[in-house]
Design a protein around this motif. Structure first.
Motif, PDB file in Angstrom:
ATOM      1  N   GLY A 192       6.447 -28.082  12.618  1.00 54.92           N
ATOM      2  CA  GLY A 192       5.880 -27.518  11.789  1.00 54.92           C
ATOM      3  C   GLY A 192       7.999 -27.131  11.149  1.00 54.92           C
ATOM      4  O   GLY A 192       8.413 -26.938   9.808  1.00 54.92           O
ATOM      5  N   ALA A 193       8.067 -25.835  12.492  1.00 53.21           N
ATOM      6  CA  ALA A 193       9.071 -25.118  12.160  1.00 53.21           C
ATOM      7  C   ALA A 193      10.800 -26.706  11.964  1.00 53.21           C
ATOM      8  O   ALA A 193      11.432 -26.490  11.600  1.00 53.21           O
ATOM      9  N   ARG A 194      10.287 -27.611  12.792  1.00 53.24           N
ATOM     10  CA  ARG A 194      11.746 -28.385  12.590  1.00 53.24           C
ATOM     11  C   ARG A 194      11.353 -29.379  11.344  1.00 53.24           C
ATOM     12  O   ARG A 194      12.847 -29.663  11.056  1.00 53.24           O
TER      13      ARG A 194
ATOM     14  N   ARG B 245       0.701  -1.316   0.084  1.00 54.78           N
ATOM     15  CA  ARG B 245       0.552  -0.423  -0.215  1.00 54.78           C
ATOM     16  C   ARG B 245       0.655   1.002   0.193  1.00 54.78           C
ATOM     17  O   ARG B 245       0.633   2.237  -0.316  1.00 54.78           O
ATOM     18  N   GLN B 246       1.893   0.981   0.995  1.00 56.44           N
ATOM     19  CA  GLN B 246       2.881   2.938   0.740  1.00 56.44           C
ATOM     20  C   GLN B 246       3.960   2.547  -0.042  1.00 56.44           C
ATOM     21  O   GLN B 246       4.705   3.566   0.095  1.00 56.44           O
ATOM     22  N   ASP B 247       4.345   1.790  -0.816  1.00 55.62           N
ATOM     23  CA  ASP B 247       5.126   1.374  -1.572  1.00 55.62           C
ATOM     24  C   ASP B 247       6.534   1.542  -1.648  1.00 55.62           C
ATOM     25  O   ASP B 247       7.707   2.137  -1.935  1.00 55.62           O
ATOM     26  N   LEU B 248       7.120   0.787  -0.031  1.00 58.16           N
ATOM     27  CA  LEU B 248       8.242   0.844   1.062  1.00 58.16           C
ATOM     28  C   LEU B 248       8.898  -0.050  -0.585  1.00 58.16           C
ATOM     29  O   LEU B 248       8.982  -1.156  -0.046  1.00 58.16           O
ATOM     30  N   ASP B 249       9.854   0.432   0.392  1.00 57.33           N
ATOM     31  CA  ASP B 249      11.797  -0.340  -0.145  1.00 57.33           C
ATOM     32  C   ASP B 249      12.122  -1.182   1.438  1.00 57.33           C
ATOM     33  O   ASP B 249      11.910  -0.767   1.893  1.00 57.33           O
ATOM     34  N   HIS B 250      12.074  -2.144   0.476  1.00 64.33           N
ATOM     35  CA  HIS B 250      11.968  -3.268   1.358  1.00 64.33           C
ATOM     36  C   HIS B 250      12.922  -4.885   0.809  1.00 64.33           C
ATOM     37  O   HIS B 250      13.388  -4.651  -0.727  1.00 64.33           O
ATOM     38  N   PRO B 251      14.644  -5.353   1.446  1.00 60.44           N
ATOM     39  CA  PRO B 251      14.945  -6.324   0.915  1.00 60.44           C
ATOM     40  C   PRO B 251      13.455  -7.476   0.051  1.00 60.44           C
ATOM     41  O   PRO B 251      12.422  -7.235   0.911  1.00 60.44           O
ATOM     42  N   PRO B 252      14.350  -8.490  -0.097  1.00 59.43           N
ATOM     43  CA  PRO B 252      13.628  -9.298  -0.263  1.00 59.43           C
ATOM     44  C   PRO B 252      13.117 -10.502   0.927  1.00 59.43           C
ATOM     45  O   PRO B 252      14.351 -10.311   2.355  1.00 59.43           O
ATOM     46  N   LEU B 253      11.913 -10.690   1.128  1.00 55.22           N
ATOM     47  CA  LEU B 253      11.504 -11.517   2.068  1.00 55.22           C
ATOM     48  C   LEU B 253      10.769 -12.739   1.898  1.00 55.22           C
ATOM     49  O   LEU B 253      10.590 -13.201   1.339  1.00 55.22           O
ATOM     50  N   VAL B 254      10.963 -13.405   3.149  1.00 51.32           N
ATOM     51  CA  VAL B 254      10.479 -14.610   3.883  1.00 51.32           C
ATOM     52  C   VAL B 254       9.153 -14.913   4.632  1.00 51.32           C
ATOM     53  O   VAL B 254       9.710 -14.441   5.977  1.00 51.32           O
ATOM     54  N   LEU B 255       7.814 -14.762   4.013  1.00 49.01           N
ATOM     55  CA  LEU B 255       7.129 -14.775   5.641  1.00 49.01           C
ATOM     56  C   LEU B 255       6.793 -16.165   5.460  1.00 49.01           C
ATOM     57  O   LEU B 255       6.421 -16.930   5.032  1.00 49.01           O
ATOM     58  N   VAL B 256       7.632 -16.892   6.973  1.00 50.35           N
ATOM     59  CA  VAL B 256       6.201 -18.103   7.004  1.00 50.35           C
ATOM     60  C   VAL B 256       5.315 -18.220   8.357  1.00 50.35           C
ATOM     61  O   VAL B 256       5.693 -17.851   9.372  1.00 50.35           O
ATOM     62  N   PHE B 257       4.280 -18.893   8.127  1.00 49.27           N
ATOM     63  CA  PHE B 257       3.609 -19.683   9.166  1.00 49.27           C
ATOM     64  C   PHE B 257       3.154 -21.006   9.370  1.00 49.27           C
ATOM     65  O   PHE B 257       2.942 -21.839   8.297  1.00 49.27           O
ATOM     66  N   CYS B 258       3.609 -21.522  10.338  1.00 50.53           N
ATOM     67  CA  CYS B 258       3.743 -22.877  10.474  1.00 50.53           C
ATOM     68  C   CYS B 258       3.074 -23.336  10.976  1.00 50.53           C
ATOM     69  O   CYS B 258       2.330 -22.953  11.940  1.00 50.53           O
ATOM     70  N   VAL B 259       2.943 -24.966  11.136  1.00 50.70           N
ATOM     71  CA  VAL B 259       1.893 -25.366  11.785  1.00 50.70           C
ATOM     72  C   VAL B 259       2.427 -26.561  12.541  1.00 50.70           C
ATOM     73  O   VAL B 259       4.126 -26.206  12.825  1.00 50.70           O
ATOM     74  N   ARG B 260       1.792 -26.535  13.827  1.00 47.28           N
ATOM     75  CA  ARG B 260       1.900 -27.091  14.757  1.00 47.28           C
ATOM     76  C   ARG B 260       3.007 -27.577  15.319  1.00 47.28           C
ATOM     77  O   ARG B 260       4.114 -27.459  16.062  1.00 47.28           O
ATOM     78  N   GLU B 261       2.995 -25.852  15.775  1.00 49.32           N
ATOM     79  CA  GLU B 261       3.664 -25.821  16.857  1.00 49.32           C
ATOM     80  C   GLU B 261       3.401 -25.482  18.462  1.00 49.32           C
ATOM     81  O   GLU B 261       3.929 -26.007  19.130  1.00 49.32           O
ATOM     82  N   GLU B 262       2.396 -25.352  18.773  1.00 55.51           N
ATOM     83  CA  GLU B 262       1.853 -26.252  20.305  1.00 55.51           C
ATOM     84  C   GLU B 262       2.237 -27.018  20.254  1.00 55.51           C
ATOM     85  O   GLU B 262       2.048 -27.515  21.600  1.00 55.51           O
ATOM     86  N   SER B 263       2.160 -27.916  19.221  1.00 53.25           N
ATOM     87  CA  SER B 263       2.329 -29.487  20.147  1.00 53.25           C
ATOM     88  C   SER B 263       3.710 -30.190  19.853  1.00 53.25           C
ATOM     89  O   SER B 263       3.648 -31.706  18.921  1.00 53.25           O
ATOM     90  N   GLY B 264       4.612 -29.438  20.184  1.00 59.55           N
ATOM     91  CA  GLY B 264       6.160 -29.618  19.588  1.00 59.55           C
ATOM     92  C   GLY B 264       6.777 -28.419  18.880  1.00 59.55           C
ATOM     93  O   GLY B 264       7.675 -29.664  18.449  1.00 59.55           O
ATOM     94  N   LEU B 265       6.209 -27.791  18.468  1.00 60.22           N
ATOM     95  CA  LEU B 265       7.116 -27.232  16.713  1.00 60.22           C
ATOM     96  C   LEU B 265       7.483 -27.817  15.446  1.00 60.22           C
ATOM     97  O   LEU B 265       8.514 -27.988  15.108  1.00 60.22           O
TER      98      LEU B 265
END
Length: 397
Positions: free
Chosen positions: A154-156, A132-152
């Protein structure tokens, strides 16, 4: 940093209404993906990895991973990772969020799900505001993990090739945006199967070997030795808990009051910032169960037996305060007029595994309070600060 606070709050309320307890993240994952497209993210940079095919417990979907190309003067800077988790604890099923002044609370008898729908809304707001603001930024990776609450899980089991090379990571999964969590405990889970000997409890109880009593004696020894709850030994500190005491197949331990119990199952956990002390705590429980078996022979001199199994859930980590990820995080917090507060966490985080994978990751809060309880609530001003913090982290030169 400025952002559309109303749109951010609307996203959070939208995500809170979608059920997605740990292992059942398909619906919330799909809606977060839709929200990203609505925010201006190209559909072809949004995808799910196959972590769910490698996680050893049933999991509906993989981790949601979004790769945003850099923009403007920062487009050639080293890539950054932002992460959170999609799932909630089962107590959040059926949550009915409502706004009460500067708080979001649960309108029913469930937990709310701020842990971690706040993080989901922060990351989607980040993507929306960059566009929306057309902001300068580096390449980004957004990660939404599964099963964090039952033992991490997704991240593992995250697909690191899909994530790609990143210089540092920023995780949103706590209360205060000014807190910079630079380390967290490691943990073991352990379980013990206790085999006794059935006998008629009225006619010949002395011939039986009670698996229930073996469990009781073992847990009493652990408690008496200072190994239960908060554990402090010779300058080392940790915690432990006994989570389940049951029988075969999750049924009750024992089938009738007139039969000496021949089988019991107990499981628990050990935690510490010192992995050697995690082992000491777990060792103490194993020794207590073996001692209990020896101390309870029947009239024929026979004893029961145990099978004790331990699993390393996740490793402790503590980032050096001089690392660039800590300095970058502190600078971003300061840019909002907040005071950075580096600290360690006594709970496991997805950052435990990402750091072990070679991506130094710090964790910030996004307004969660009293998670995993029916009294859970979200601090709306803190959530809005977390949205501004994410933008600062992504655009800080």
């Amino acid at each position: 940093m400025t952002h559309d606070a109303k749109a951010a709050l609307d996203r959070l309320m939208r995500f809170l209404l979608i059920e997605g307890v740990t292992g059942q993240e398909a619906a919330i994952g799909a809606d977060v993906a839709r929200a990203l497209v609505e925010a201006g993210v190209a559909a072809d940079v949004i995808g799910f990895d196959d972590a769910n095919t490698r996680i050893p417990v049933p999991t509906e979907t993989g981790n949601l991973i979004v790769r945003l190309p850099g923009r403007g003067a920062l487009s050639n800077s080293p890539p950054l990772m932002f992460m959170t988790h999609l799932d909630t604890v089962p107590l959040c099923a059926g949550a009915k969020p409502r706004i009460d002044g500067e708080r979001i609370v649960s309108g029913g008898d469930t937990a709310l799900g701020g842990d971690n729908r706040t993080g989901c809304a922060v990351l989607v707001t980040l993507a929306a505001e960059l566009a929306r603001q057309d902001l300068d930024h580096p390449p980004l990776v957004l990660v939404f993990c599964v099963r964090e609450e039952s033992g991490l899980w997704g991240a593992r089991y995250i697909d690191l090739e899909r994530v790609g090379p990143v210089a540092m990571g920023f995780n949103f999964d706590s209360s205060k945006p000014s807190d910079i969590v630079t380390g967290a405990v490691g943990a073991d889970s352990w379980e013990v199967e206790i085999s006794g000997r059935a006998s008629h409890a009225g006619v010949a109880p002395e011939r039986g070997i009670s698996a229930t009593m073996i469990a009781a004696l073992a847990l009493a020894e652990a408690q008496a030795g200072g190994w239960f709850g908060k554990v402090v030994k010779g300058g080392k500190a940790g915690t432990s808990n006994v989570g389940t005491v049951a029988g075969r197949g999750g049924r009750a331990a024992g089938d009738a009051t007139n039969v000496v119990t021949d089988y019991a199952f107990v499981e628990g956990e050990s935690r510490s910032h010192d992995m050697a002390f995690v082992d000491e705590i777990t060792n103490a429980y194993e020794a207590a169960f073996r001692n209990a078996v020896k101390s309870l022979p029947n009239s024929e001199g026979k004893t029961g037996s145990i099978t004790f199994t331990r699993h390393r859930k996740y490793h402790a980590f503590a980032l050096d305060p001089s690392l660039p990820v800590v300095a970058h995080g502190a600078a971003a917090v300061s840019s909002l007029g907040l005071t950075p507060n580096p600290r360690l966490a006594n709970g496991g985080l997805d950052a435990n595994w990402l750091t072990l994978h070679g991506i130094p990751t710090v964790t910030f809060g996004a307004g969660q309070n009293e998670p995993h309880t029916v009294d859970e609530w979200i601090d709306i001003p803190a959530f809005q600060d977390a949205c501004r913090l994410a933008i600062a982290l992504a655009t800080l030169r």
